[in-house]
Design an enzyme around this catalytic site. Structure first.
Site, PDB file in Angstrom:
ATOM      1  N   ASP A  36      -3.436   4.709  -3.155  1.00 39.48           N
ATOM      2  CA  ASP A  36      -4.575   5.461  -2.652  1.00 39.48           C
ATOM      3  C   ASP A  36      -4.576   6.903  -3.134  1.00 39.48           C
ATOM      4  O   ASP A  36      -5.560   7.609  -2.939  1.00 39.48           O
ATOM      5  CB  ASP A  36      -4.591   5.429  -1.114  1.00 39.48           C
ATOM      6  CG  ASP A  36      -5.904   4.914  -0.570  1.00 39.48           C
ATOM      7  OD1 ASP A  36      -6.623   4.244  -1.337  1.00 39.48           O
ATOM      8  OD2 ASP A  36      -6.216   5.176   0.601  1.00 39.48           O
ATOM      9  N   GLU A  52       6.176   9.084  -0.028  1.00 35.06           N
ATOM     10  CA  GLU A  52       6.686   7.719  -0.161  1.00 35.06           C
ATOM     11  C   GLU A  52       7.297   7.581  -1.561  1.00 35.06           C
ATOM     12  O   GLU A  52       6.579   7.355  -2.528  1.00 35.06           O
ATOM     13  CB  GLU A  52       5.552   6.700   0.034  1.00 35.06           C
ATOM     14  CG  GLU A  52       4.933   6.784   1.415  1.00 35.06           C
ATOM     15  CD  GLU A  52       3.593   6.082   1.502  1.00 35.06           C
ATOM     16  OE1 GLU A  52       3.232   5.671   2.608  1.00 35.06           O
ATOM     17  OE2 GLU A  52       2.912   5.963   0.472  1.00 35.06           O
ATOM     18  N   SER A 102       0.834  -1.203   0.000  1.00 34.00           N
ATOM     19  CA  SER A 102       0.000   0.000   0.000  1.00 34.00           C
ATOM     20  C   SER A 102       0.862   1.244   0.000  1.00 34.00           C
ATOM     21  O   SER A 102       1.891   1.309   0.675  1.00 34.00           O
ATOM     22  CB  SER A 102      -0.921   0.007   1.231  1.00 34.00           C
ATOM     23  OG  SER A 102      -0.161  -0.024   2.429  1.00 34.00           O
ATOM     24  N   LYS A 159      -9.147   5.402   5.160  1.00 31.19           N
ATOM     25  CA  LYS A 159      -7.687   5.428   5.101  1.00 31.19           C
ATOM     26  C   LYS A 159      -7.093   4.083   4.675  1.00 31.19           C
ATOM     27  O   LYS A 159      -7.573   3.449   3.748  1.00 31.19           O
ATOM     28  CB  LYS A 159      -7.134   5.903   6.446  1.00 31.19           C
ATOM     29  CG  LYS A 159      -7.617   7.287   6.819  1.00 31.19           C
ATOM     30  CD  LYS A 159      -7.091   7.744   8.169  1.00 31.19           C
ATOM     31  CE  LYS A 159      -7.625   9.128   8.522  1.00 31.19           C
ATOM     32  NZ  LYS A 159      -7.164   9.579   9.845  1.00 31.19           N
ATOM     33  N   ASP A 212      -4.622  -2.282  12.789  1.00 29.92           N
ATOM     34  CA  ASP A 212      -3.986  -3.587  12.794  1.00 29.92           C
ATOM     35  C   ASP A 212      -4.237  -4.322  14.108  1.00 29.92           C
ATOM     36  O   ASP A 212      -4.585  -5.502  14.120  1.00 29.92           O
ATOM     37  CB  ASP A 212      -2.487  -3.444  12.523  1.00 29.92           C
ATOM     38  CG  ASP A 212      -1.872  -2.278  13.280  1.00 29.92           C
ATOM     39  OD1 ASP A 212      -2.539  -1.725  14.182  1.00 29.92           O
ATOM     40  OD2 ASP A 212      -0.720  -1.911  12.987  1.00 29.92           O
TER      41      ASP A 212
END
Length: 1126
Positions: free
Chosen positions: A409, A380, A373, A599, A827
């Site tokens: 995304d 990034e 992702s 998100k 998570d």
């Protein structure tokens, strides 16, 4: 037919070993394939014999009649129009960009060009091909990139024209004859599969017959015998079909294969290695001793108040009671640590080794989908993400079983083209890694290693190959880094062209020439069309929060059998290397204003649905874009646990997170070794480690929100069906969950029927191998050797629909199914839900790190990272995911661990107060106890000794170094007085008042040395999180100075109280030492505002204390003068 007499092709010679179950030992002089014979013994088993053995044997009566089926060779390869159409459809899908979403039609945009650079691998989208003789489109190609001509006349035709010709007349447009088998080897591509029987449907129905794939035998005549691939007993090529009535009466399934090797003893795939009793027994004993000492100490503290400073006593006792409670929550779950080991050789023998039933060694391992992702190419870097993708594509796992999915995304064209460049470079990088067994398989990390690259390399051409690949990688980096400028220049050129067209149109229409021409500043793809995602200049339906869903199959699924390269195709000789690449899919889910996209958790759930339709791997491994595969065999080690006896109730395998680029001293405990090697290893002995994000292998079925299989119910089902083996048939959704009505599947999973139908298939394929009587819930061997179905446009269109923004409306996605919504730390909540349903997890620590990634080494970045984690824990505490509300399926020690997850941030409230107590004690002249009695000192000594002993023993069984343990203690106090406190305040305000606070960063300061890899360590960025630790440090320093001066000049100095306060002040300052170093930067460059704020607060608190409790003079009068606070 004339082509029957042609010489065998190179490909047929290369694969000749797979045509029979064993080479002939007889003296056959014919050039045909060898045949292996077998003799049945008195025990009913079959022993392999050569032709000479048969001639010399006198027991001819023991031999049986059988028929040897020789499958089509490359010189005798039948092909019907259906198979050609399926291959053509898959090629069309892989070359098309699919878009769609809410209230929009799903469109497939056929792309002639994906990136500006040349694409060579035949699996990749945009690869070149010959032109169609009718429409100039690209002709159909096989997996090697060779043209497919479905007619004998070799008329080149594309996929669309071929389908039209079939529908209209069924005649070839070239020779006007009906389509039939081509005569040329290069036209033939659909080689026979040597796998097992196809996976049975969940309802027990049989799949379609494959009779149309084989019409003639080697002589050209129709063979009326039973075909090999229709039998239930044999697999592969060249095996003998034994008559059904000749089977042994004892029902030995091994006899069905006709020829079996000698039985091998059953071996487990994994083992539990207990901690030595010489370490774990004293460890548990000291925990009990310290617990008893704490009880007696707290009782003594409550029973002996400090009447001189009752307020100091109350605060200290309250904090100490909470610390004891917090220590219990953290320490008790560590009572049962375990170590585990895996056996990769056994895994290979069970699933990948050749056998009479599987002569080519096609893998029986389940499929694996890997998720990556990313959200913003500016934060990034695409090069980092591309290196992660390359490490995944070269993983040591059966190529046809792997599928990689990238979730973008942000919907950025930069990420899309960077991934296309990565797929193109994988054509060279992946075979190079396989040929020379490269580790790690991240090219950036590999080429930056400071070790001798030739170590343990035996091939003479390694140095030459490495030099060439390094040169290609440098060019690859230049292309990736130049993509932003390339896309901008391309878009500017196309936008200028559009403006000129518009101006020309206005002039021709007679409009006002002075009118300003307004043209949308679009972002353009390499083929000269608009990018459907977000644009550099955002506009309606083309921004980060408003764009269509996008899906591109970058690399189509590989062929089921290996494709060896050649010395002439690439710049490197890959003659003995499998050149196939795993399936790779780019996904950008639809985003629209007014929808909560949740998100990262929402992005992961979109990948779960899309992958279920495209590949449906029973297991899912998720990685962050900056975490790459450091150990190419790590996924095999994780599969050892899933496929082992008892693995059916494992929901996920969590791997430890390891990081690169951390400063050698690990100033801010970035490695988190105490947590990953201590706490997580200990939970592995209870119900399993918590899910902590990246580097986790999931069972897809567990992500769907189902309970683990109940073996007792399975046994009842088997008895009802009178089965005599350990294989459990596939079940439907109502058997997974008795409370789930099949008609209500859309309410839980959405309206996609393909998604619902994939659930029982994924559950069945994810079961362990039923190769032992103790395995009560398994699948039969060999069912996963059949190749996957080719992709078609309908399937991809369905995948586009399930990533739309509306799909999750009125479903249980994010509530029960998939990643759970509603928390920053989705998570932990997702793992908690699985454990709460009765699943267990496993912690897999490999000898070579499984994955590696990056972590912030800057103080402010590290504090904000911890702030996010702590905020998620506070949200968990105030939600229905609090472990207080867990079911009975959650074990006691596991419940304590999850309680600690939600409670640990609140320790900061008491920790801040306790860190101020030494300063307050020094200012006031009082201590937390009235006098330093012997009892207090003994309790303090016992508690300290137990703490040291526990630390030493924990270092022994966890492998954590003592220095790392101390760094963890230091950062616990730093984060507890800053980030954890802010998280509690933020969480309380959000829950009580609905107010959300964001702690932002300011500009960078320091760290000008770009050549220093640790330059970021010295960067100081101001944040409000720094205020509490600075105030605590300054208050303690000032308190020590004030108390020392007062004691020195006092008529009756009370050194005991000063020493007690000063000792605890030094304890606080020692923990804050890394924080102080971080503030100093490289050359003491600290923002002035830090000292101004901290100094003002420290002075204010000091004056406040003097006003509340002024020092007394000799006559008992205050010496504070007439100063009063207003």
């Amino acid at each position: 037919m004339s082509y029957m007499n042609r010489q065998p092709s190179k490909k047929s010679l290369r694969n000749s070993g797979g045509l029979t179950s064993g080479g002939s030992q007889g003296g056959s002089s014919s050039g045909g394939p060898s045949v292996k014979f077998a003799k049945r013994t008195s025990s009913g088993r079959y022993v392999s014999l050569s032709k000479d053995d048969i001639d010399m044997s006198s027991e001819s009566g023991d031999y049986m009649n059988y028929t040897v089926h020789i499958p089509p060779t490359p010189d005798n390869q039948p092909m019907d129009s259906t198979s050609v159409a399926m291959k053509a459809e898959e090629q069309y899908v892989s070359n098309s960009l699919f878009t769609g979403g809410f209230n929009s039609v799903t469109r497939a945009h056929l792309m002639d060009k994906v990136i500006d650079s040349e694409v060579t691998h035949p699996q990749m989208a945009g690869s070149k091909g010959s032109a169609c003789s009718i429409c100039d489109g690209r002709v159909m190609r096989d997996e090697r990139g060779h043209d497919i001509t479905p007619c004998e006349c070799r008329f080149k035709i594309c996929r669309d024209c071929f389908i039209d010709a079939q529908k209209e007349s069924g005649l070839c447009p070239g020779c006007k004859e009906p389509y039939k088998v081509g005569e040329y080897e290069e036209d033939l591509h659909d080689y026979p599969t040597n796998g097992a029987l196809p996976l049975p449907a969940p309802n027990g129905s049989k799949g379609n017959s494959n009779m149309s794939m084989m019409k003639r035998n080697q002589t050209g005549e129709f063979d009326h015998n039973k075909w090999l691939f229709e039998t239930q007993g044999t697999y592969g090529v060249g095996n003998a079909y034994w008559p059904q009535d000749e089977f042994d009466e004892d029902g030995d399934d091994a006899v069905r294969t006709g020829m079996l090797d000698q039985e091998k003893p059953w071996k487990p795939l994994s083992r539990i290695i207990p901690i030595p009793s010489g370490i774990i027994s004293p460890y548990r004993l000291i925990i009990a001793v310290r617990l008893v000492v704490l009880v007696f100490f707290l009782h003594w503290r409550v029973a002996h108040p400090n009447n001189d400073a009752i307020w100091l006593w109350i605060m200290s006792v309250t904090c100490e009671i909470w610390f004891a409670f917090s220590w219990i929550l953290d320490q008790v779950p560590k009572l049962c640590p375990v170590n585990r080991s895996t056996d990769l050789d056994v895994l290979f023998d069970k699933f990948d080794s050749p056998s009479p039933s599987n002569p080519t060694g096609r893998s029986d391992l389940p499929g694996l989908d890997l998720f990556v992702s990313t959200a913003d190419p500016e934060k990034e870097p695409p090069l980092t993400t591309a290196n992660t993708i390359l490490s995944i594509l070269s993983v040591d796992y059966p190529v046809e079983k792997v599928a990689c999915y990238l979730s973008d995304d942000g919907g950025a064209l930069l990420t899309f083209e960077a991934m296309a460049e990565a797929a193109s470079f994988a054509d060279l990088w992946v075979p190079f890694c396989k040929k020379h067994k490269i580790e790690p398989r991240n090219p950036d990390s590999y080429f930056n290693m400071k070790v001798d690259p030739t170590k343990n390399k035996s091939r003479t051409d390694f140095v030459k190959d490495r030099r060439r690949v390094k040169r290609e990688y440098d060019e690859f980096k230049v292309r990736i880094n130049g993509l932003p400028d390339s896309i901008r220049r391309r878009s500017d050129a196309f936008n200028a062209r559009e403006e000129m067209k518009m101006m020309k149109h206005l002039k021709e229409s007679g409009a006002d020439a002075t009118e300003t021409v307004k043209v949308l500043k679009a972002t353009w793809m390499a083929d000269g069309t608009h990018w459907p995602g977000s644009w550099a200049s955002p506009s309606s339906e083309h921004s980060k929060g408003d764009h269509a869903g996008i899906l591109q199959v970058m690399l189509k699924p590989p062929s089921p059998d290996p494709l060896l390269g050649s010395a002439d195709e690439k710049i490197i000789d890959f003659a003995e290397v499998d050149t196939r690449l795993p399936m790779f899919v780019y996904v950008s889910r639809e985003k629209r204003p007014g929808y909560d996209h949740n998100k990262k958790a929402g992005a992961m759930n979109a990948l779960v649905r899309a992958s279920a339709i495209l590949s449906n791997g029973p297991f899912i491994l998720n990685l962050d874009c900056d975490h790459y595969i450091y150990n190419c065999k790590a996924v095999r080690e994780g599969m050892c646990f899933m496929m082992d006896r008892g693995g059916e109730d494992i929901c996920y395998i969590q791997f430890p997170q390891r990081f690169e680029g951390i400063d050698p001293s690990d100033r801010y405990a970035n490695h988190n070794t105490v947590f990953f090697d201590g706490n997580m290893r200990a939970l592995d002995g209870v119900q399993g480690p918590v899910y902590v994000g990246t580097g986790c292998m999931f069972r897809r079925f567990a992500l769907y929100g189902f309970d683990p299989p109940m073996v007792d119910k399975v046994e009842e089902k088997k008895d009802a069906k009178k089965t005599e083996d350990s294989e459990t048939p596939a079940m439907d959704a109502s058997e997974f969950d008795p409370n789930l009505d099949v008609n209500l599947l859309p309410k839980r999973f959405g309206n996609s029927t393909m998604l619902s139908e994939s659930i029982p298939v994924a559950e069945f394929q994810g079961r362990p191998l039923a190769d032992h009587p103790a395995i009560k819930y398994g699948r039969p061997p060999g069912v996963l050797r059949s190749p996957r179905e080719p992709l078609d446009a309908t399937t991809v269109a369905e995948a586009v629909s399930v990533i739309s923004c509306w799909y999750e409306d009125k479903t249980e996605w994010g509530d029960r199914v998939g990643w759970i919504y509603g928390s920053v730390t989705e998570d932990v909540v997702t793992g908690y839900r699985m454990h709460n349903r009765g699943w267990r997890s496993v912690y897999c620590i490999t000898k070579r790190d499984a994955f590696r990634g990056s972590a912030p080494i800057n103080l402010t970045d590290r504090l904000h990272q911890v702030l996010r984690w702590a905020t998620g824990s506070v949200e968990i505490f105030f939600s229905k995911n609090n472990a207080f509300l867990a079911s009975k399926r959650l074990k006691i020690l596991q419940r304590l661990a999850y309680l600690n997850v939600g409670i640990y941030p609140f320790t900061s409230l008491f920790l801040v107060v306790y860190c101020f107590l030494p300063a307050l004690s020094l200012f006031s002249g009082f201590f937390i106890v009235q006098t330093l009695s012997i009892a207090f000192l003994i309790y303090l000594l016992l508690i300290t000794v137990c703490l040291v002993a526990l630390a030493i023993l924990e270092v022994k069984w966890s492998g954590v170094e003592l220095e790392q343990w101390w760094r963890n203690e230091q950062f616990w106090l730093i984060s507890g007085t800053s980030a954890h406190l802010a998280a509690v305040v933020q969480g309380l305000l959000k829950v009580m008042a609905g107010i959300e606070i964001s702690f932002t960063l300011t500009t960078k300061s320091g760290g000008e040395d770009d050549e220093d890899i640790y330059a970021d360590l010295y960067i100081v960025k101001w944040s409000s999180l720094m205020v509490p630790p600075i105030v605590i440090a300054m208050m303690n320093v000032i308190g020590i100075a004030v108390a020392f001066s007062r004691t020195i000049y006092s008529a009756n100095p009370q050194w005991s109280k000063f020493i007690g306060g000063a000792f605890f002040s030094f304890w606080v300052l020692a923990h804050l030492y890394p924080f102080a170093k971080g503030l100093m930067g490289r050359r003491g460059k600290t923002p002035t505002i830090v000292f101004v704020w901290s100094g003002l607060i420290a002075i204010t608190l000091s004056l406040l204390w003097v006003a509340i409790n002024p020092p007394q003079g000799a006559d008992g009068q205050g010496v504070g003068g007439d100063f009063q606070f207003p």
